[in-house]
Write a protein that holds these residues in place. Structure first.
Motif, PDB file in Angstrom:
ATOM      1  N   ARG A   2       0.841  -1.192   0.000  1.00 42.95           N
ATOM      2  CA  ARG A   2       0.000   0.000   0.000  1.00 42.95           C
ATOM      3  C   ARG A   2       0.878   1.244   0.000  1.00 42.95           C
ATOM      4  NH1 ARG A   2      -5.315   1.026   1.327  1.00 42.95           N
ATOM      5  NH2 ARG A   2      -5.801   3.031   2.288  1.00 42.95           N
ATOM      6  N   ARG A   3       0.799   2.022  -1.050  1.00 43.94           N
ATOM      7  CA  ARG A   3       1.580   3.255  -1.138  1.00 43.94           C
ATOM      8  C   ARG A   3       0.902   4.372  -0.353  1.00 43.94           C
ATOM      9  NH1 ARG A   3       2.785   0.633  -5.903  1.00 43.94           N
ATOM     10  NH2 ARG A   3       5.021   0.658  -6.418  1.00 43.94           N
ATOM     11  N   SER A   4       1.698   5.333   0.078  1.00 44.54           N
ATOM     12  CA  SER A   4       1.154   6.445   0.854  1.00 44.54           C
ATOM     13  C   SER A   4       0.294   7.337  -0.037  1.00 44.54           C
ATOM     14  CB  SER A   4       2.302   7.260   1.472  1.00 44.54           C
ATOM     15  OG  SER A   4       3.034   7.928   0.457  1.00 44.54           O
ATOM     16  N   LYS A   5      -0.511   8.152   0.602  1.00 43.84           N
ATOM     17  CA  LYS A   5      -1.391   9.038  -0.147  1.00 43.84           C
ATOM     18  C   LYS A   5      -0.596  10.078  -0.930  1.00 43.84           C
ATOM     19  CE  LYS A   5      -5.369   8.533   2.941  1.00 43.84           C
ATOM     20  NZ  LYS A   5      -6.289   9.215   3.887  1.00 43.84           N
ATOM     21  N   ILE A   6       0.477  10.610  -0.331  1.00 42.40           N
ATOM     22  CA  ILE A   6       1.242  11.641  -1.022  1.00 42.40           C
ATOM     23  C   ILE A   6       1.995  11.054  -2.202  1.00 42.40           C
ATOM     24  CG2 ILE A   6       3.285  11.441   0.446  1.00 42.40           C
ATOM     25  CD1 ILE A   6       1.805  14.689  -0.993  1.00 42.40           C
ATOM     26  N   VAL A   7       2.505   9.818  -2.081  1.00 42.35           N
ATOM     27  CA  VAL A   7       3.168   9.158  -3.206  1.00 42.35           C
ATOM     28  C   VAL A   7       2.158   8.878  -4.316  1.00 42.35           C
ATOM     29  CG1 VAL A   7       4.292   7.016  -3.940  1.00 42.35           C
ATOM     30  CG2 VAL A   7       5.057   8.178  -1.865  1.00 42.35           C
ATOM     31  N   SER A   8       0.964   8.446  -3.934  1.00 47.90           N
ATOM     32  CA  SER A   8      -0.080   8.180  -4.923  1.00 47.90           C
ATOM     33  C   SER A   8      -0.485   9.456  -5.646  1.00 47.90           C
ATOM     34  CB  SER A   8      -1.305   7.557  -4.228  1.00 47.90           C
ATOM     35  OG  SER A   8      -0.950   6.392  -3.519  1.00 47.90           O
ATOM     36  N   PHE A   9      -0.587  10.552  -4.900  1.00 52.05           N
ATOM     37  CA  PHE A   9      -0.924  11.837  -5.517  1.00 52.05           C
ATOM     38  C   PHE A   9       0.183  12.306  -6.445  1.00 52.05           C
ATOM     39  CE2 PHE A   9      -0.669  16.524  -5.287  1.00 52.05           C
ATOM     40  CZ  PHE A   9      -1.870  16.839  -5.914  1.00 52.05           C
ATOM     41  N   ALA A  10       1.442  12.117  -6.024  1.00 56.42           N
ATOM     42  CA  ALA A  10       2.576  12.503  -6.870  1.00 56.42           C
ATOM     43  C   ALA A  10       2.564  11.719  -8.177  1.00 56.42           C
ATOM     44  CB  ALA A  10       3.892  12.268  -6.120  1.00 56.42           C
ATOM     45  N   SER A  11       2.229  10.443  -8.102  1.00 59.65           N
ATOM     46  CA  SER A  11       2.158   9.610  -9.309  1.00 59.65           C
ATOM     47  C   SER A  11       1.073  10.112 -10.257  1.00 59.65           C
ATOM     48  CB  SER A  11       1.881   8.155  -8.918  1.00 59.65           C
ATOM     49  OG  SER A  11       2.881   7.656  -8.067  1.00 59.65           O
ATOM     50  N   PHE A  12      -0.077  10.466  -9.677  1.00 61.82           N
ATOM     51  CA  PHE A  12      -1.179  10.978 -10.492  1.00 61.82           C
ATOM     52  C   PHE A  12      -0.809  12.309 -11.131  1.00 61.82           C
ATOM     53  CE2 PHE A  12      -4.941  13.777 -10.656  1.00 61.82           C
ATOM     54  CZ  PHE A  12      -5.676  13.106 -11.619  1.00 61.82           C
ATOM     55  N   LEU A  13      -0.167  13.195 -10.355  1.00 65.16           N
ATOM     56  CA  LEU A  13       0.229  14.498 -10.884  1.00 65.16           C
ATOM     57  C   LEU A  13       1.243  14.331 -12.003  1.00 65.16           C
ATOM     58  CD1 LEU A  13       0.077  17.592 -10.625  1.00 65.16           C
ATOM     59  CD2 LEU A  13       1.909  17.454  -8.912  1.00 65.16           C
ATOM     60  N   TRP A  14       2.194  13.408 -11.826  1.00 68.01           N
ATOM     61  CA  TRP A  14       3.182  13.158 -12.882  1.00 68.01           C
ATOM     62  C   TRP A  14       2.507  12.639 -14.146  1.00 68.01           C
ATOM     63  CZ3 TRP A  14       4.552   8.981 -15.822  1.00 68.01           C
ATOM     64  CH2 TRP A  14       5.723   9.117 -16.580  1.00 68.01           C
ATOM     65  N   LYS A  15       1.570  11.717 -13.980  1.00 69.52           N
ATOM     66  CA  LYS A  15       0.931  11.094 -15.149  1.00 69.52           C
ATOM     67  C   LYS A  15       0.121  12.113 -15.941  1.00 69.52           C
ATOM     68  CE  LYS A  15      -1.954   7.146 -16.482  1.00 69.52           C
ATOM     69  NZ  LYS A  15      -2.683   5.948 -16.001  1.00 69.52           N
ATOM     70  N   ILE A  16      -0.662  12.935 -15.247  1.00 69.97           N
ATOM     71  CA  ILE A  16      -1.508  13.879 -15.975  1.00 69.97           C
ATOM     72  C   ILE A  16      -0.672  15.033 -16.530  1.00 69.97           C
ATOM     73  CG2 ILE A  16      -2.135  15.357 -14.010  1.00 69.97           C
ATOM     74  CD1 ILE A  16      -4.999  15.366 -15.209  1.00 69.97           C
ATOM     75  N   THR A  17       0.455  15.356 -15.896  1.00 69.63           N
ATOM     76  CA  THR A  17       1.350  16.367 -16.447  1.00 69.63           C
ATOM     77  C   THR A  17       2.025  15.850 -17.704  1.00 69.63           C
ATOM     78  OG1 THR A  17       1.741  17.345 -14.266  1.00 69.63           O
ATOM     79  CG2 THR A  17       3.364  17.815 -15.974  1.00 69.63           C
ATOM     80  N   ALA A  18       2.442  14.592 -17.684  1.00 67.57           N
ATOM     81  CA  ALA A  18       3.029  13.983 -18.880  1.00 67.57           C
ATOM     82  C   ALA A  18       2.016  13.950 -20.019  1.00 67.57           C
ATOM     83  CB  ALA A  18       3.507  12.571 -18.554  1.00 67.57           C
ATOM     84  N   LYS A  19       0.752  13.682 -19.687  1.00 70.80           N
ATOM     85  CA  LYS A  19      -0.307  13.682 -20.700  1.00 70.80           C
ATOM     86  C   LYS A  19      -0.527  15.085 -21.253  1.00 70.80           C
ATOM     87  CE  LYS A  19      -3.639  11.757 -23.055  1.00 70.80           C
ATOM     88  NZ  LYS A  19      -3.313  10.878 -24.211  1.00 70.80           N
ATOM     89  N   PHE A  20      -0.403  16.085 -20.393  1.00 73.82           N
ATOM     90  CA  PHE A  20      -0.505  17.481 -20.830  1.00 73.82           C
ATOM     91  C   PHE A  20       0.590  17.809 -21.835  1.00 73.82           C
ATOM     92  CE2 PHE A  20       1.387  21.714 -19.870  1.00 73.82           C
ATOM     93  CZ  PHE A  20       0.470  22.498 -20.554  1.00 73.82           C
ATOM     94  N   LEU A  21       1.816  17.387 -21.552  1.00 73.00           N
ATOM     95  CA  LEU A  21       2.926  17.624 -22.475  1.00 73.00           C
ATOM     96  C   LEU A  21       2.679  16.926 -23.807  1.00 73.00           C
ATOM     97  CD1 LEU A  21       5.954  17.212 -20.030  1.00 73.00           C
ATOM     98  CD2 LEU A  21       5.095  19.346 -21.017  1.00 73.00           C
ATOM     99  N   GLU A  22       2.159  15.721 -23.749  1.00 67.60           N
ATOM    100  CA  GLU A  22       1.900  14.961 -24.973  1.00 67.60           C
ATOM    101  C   GLU A  22       0.794  15.609 -25.802  1.00 67.60           C
ATOM    102  OE1 GLU A  22      -0.361  10.959 -25.236  1.00 67.60           O
ATOM    103  OE2 GLU A  22       1.760  10.414 -25.105  1.00 67.60           O
ATOM    104  N   ASP A  23      -0.302  15.989 -25.155  1.00 61.61           N
ATOM    105  CA  ASP A  23      -1.435  16.571 -25.884  1.00 61.61           C
ATOM    106  C   ASP A  23      -1.129  17.966 -26.419  1.00 61.61           C
ATOM    107  OD1 ASP A  23      -2.828  14.291 -25.351  1.00 61.61           O
ATOM    108  OD2 ASP A  23      -4.100  15.149 -23.788  1.00 61.61           O
ATOM    109  N   SER A  24      -0.146  18.636 -25.820  1.00 54.96           N
ATOM    110  CA  SER A  24       0.256  19.959 -26.313  1.00 54.96           C
ATOM    111  C   SER A  24       1.449  19.864 -27.269  1.00 54.96           C
ATOM    112  CB  SER A  24       0.585  20.883 -25.141  1.00 54.96           C
ATOM    113  OG  SER A  24       1.603  20.336 -24.328  1.00 54.96           O
TER     114      SER A  24
END
Length: 310
Positions: A129-151
């Motif tokens: 079980r990963r911590s909440k802050i690590v899970s949030f960091a993973s989500f932020l990284w993923k959607i930021t990477a998607k932002f870079l890709e879509d732009s």
């Protein structure tokens, strides 16, 4: 926000027409981190109510003495560079990408507890079980990477840096006395979590070091994700008029790096309030693609009355 012309700390009190007030403090991050600011503000509030300070600060630097001989890995050596060695930025605006020219703005959101738990569930493996802050960091990284890709910024790197409070780690296995001293340490003990970084800093004195992803002139979108979830600000911050409606981090307008800081919600212990200092296009993308997670903070959520006092 106040303007700091000199010194370590400046405080500004703004009175509002409704009878409320805003207390804003601006401090030098070279001298104090968020943990120290929490101790200072909470103790200040206690003193105004004629109570003992939350904790007596420990200021002696010897508690952070590095072991000799110094030793650190090549990873640590390559991760940090002297501030004086920063590469020169291109002088021609035409050589910058639209991301470089995207103005940084500040916005505040809240995240419901059920959404945080969903992110944690998605980030966790069976039996781990990963911590909440690590899970949030993973989500932020993923959607930021998607932002870079879509732009269409396919050649950009996406970096999420998560600094940690070294007080607990530096006292691990050193006995109860050192744990108490570091818990009362007033200063800046927040850094990237690399073993041996103390030795690297000691070897580079008096040069100021900066994390390479935030320093080099490379194509990258780098975000500093600092957690304020463990700060007990809301519980202890009472200057005699009751608990505050909201406590937030804030990046000065002159700050040119991306910064995100989640803190505990004053309304629901399961929710988060998240301050974001990012590019406007980036924030618009987050609201469009992850509006179920990032909800703009409103007076309604804070249960504030919008009726002005006469």
């Amino acid at each position: 926000m106040p303007v700091k012309h000199h010194g370590v700390l400046v405080i500004q009190v703004t009175m509002l027409k409704c009878g409320a007030m805003v207390i804003a403090s601006l401090y030098d991050h070279h001298v104090a981190d968020g943990y120290s600011t929490n101790l200072f503000a909470s103790s200040w509030a206690n003193i105004t109510r004629s109570e003992e300070p939350l904790i007596i600060p420990y200021l002696r630097p010897s508690v952070l003495n590095v072991r000799y001989p110094t030793h650190y890995t090549p990873t640590v050596a390559n991760m940090f560079i002297p501030l004086s060695n920063l590469p020169s930025l291109p002088s021609d605006p035409g050589t910058k990408s639209d991301l470089d020219q995207d103005s940084l703005v500040s916005r505040v959101y809240y995240i419901k507890g059920d959404q945080i738990r969903k992110l944690q569930q998605l980030a966790s493996d069976i039996g781990y079980r990963r911590s909440k802050i690590v899970s949030f960091a993973s989500f932020l990284w993923k959607i930021t990477a998607k932002f870079l890709e879509d732009s269409c910024h396919f050649d950009f790197m996406c970096n999420i840096a998560v600094p940690v409070d070294g007080r607990l780690r530096l006292s691990e296995g050193e006995g109860v006395e050192k744990q108490k001293l570091l818990a009362a340490r007033l200063g800046n003990v927040v850094s990237m979590p690399f073993r041996g970084i103390q030795s690297k800093v000691e070897d580079q004195r008096p040069n100021v070091l900066i994390c390479r992803p935030f320093a080099e002139n490379v194509k990258a979108l780098s975000i500093m994700l600092s957690s304020g979830l463990k700060f007990s600000l809301t519980d202890n911050m009472d200057f005699g008029w009751g608990k505050p409606v909201l406590i937030l981090s804030h990046a000065p307008a002159t700050r040119t790096d991306c910064h995100v800081m989640p803190m505990a919600s004053p309304i629901n212990v399961e929710d988060w309030v998240v301050y974001m200092h990012l590019g406007k296009k980036h924030l618009d993308y987050l609201e469009e693609r992850a509006g179920h997670v990032f909800k703009p903070l409103t007076p309604h959520y804070l249960k504030l009355s919008l009726s002005p006092r006469i």
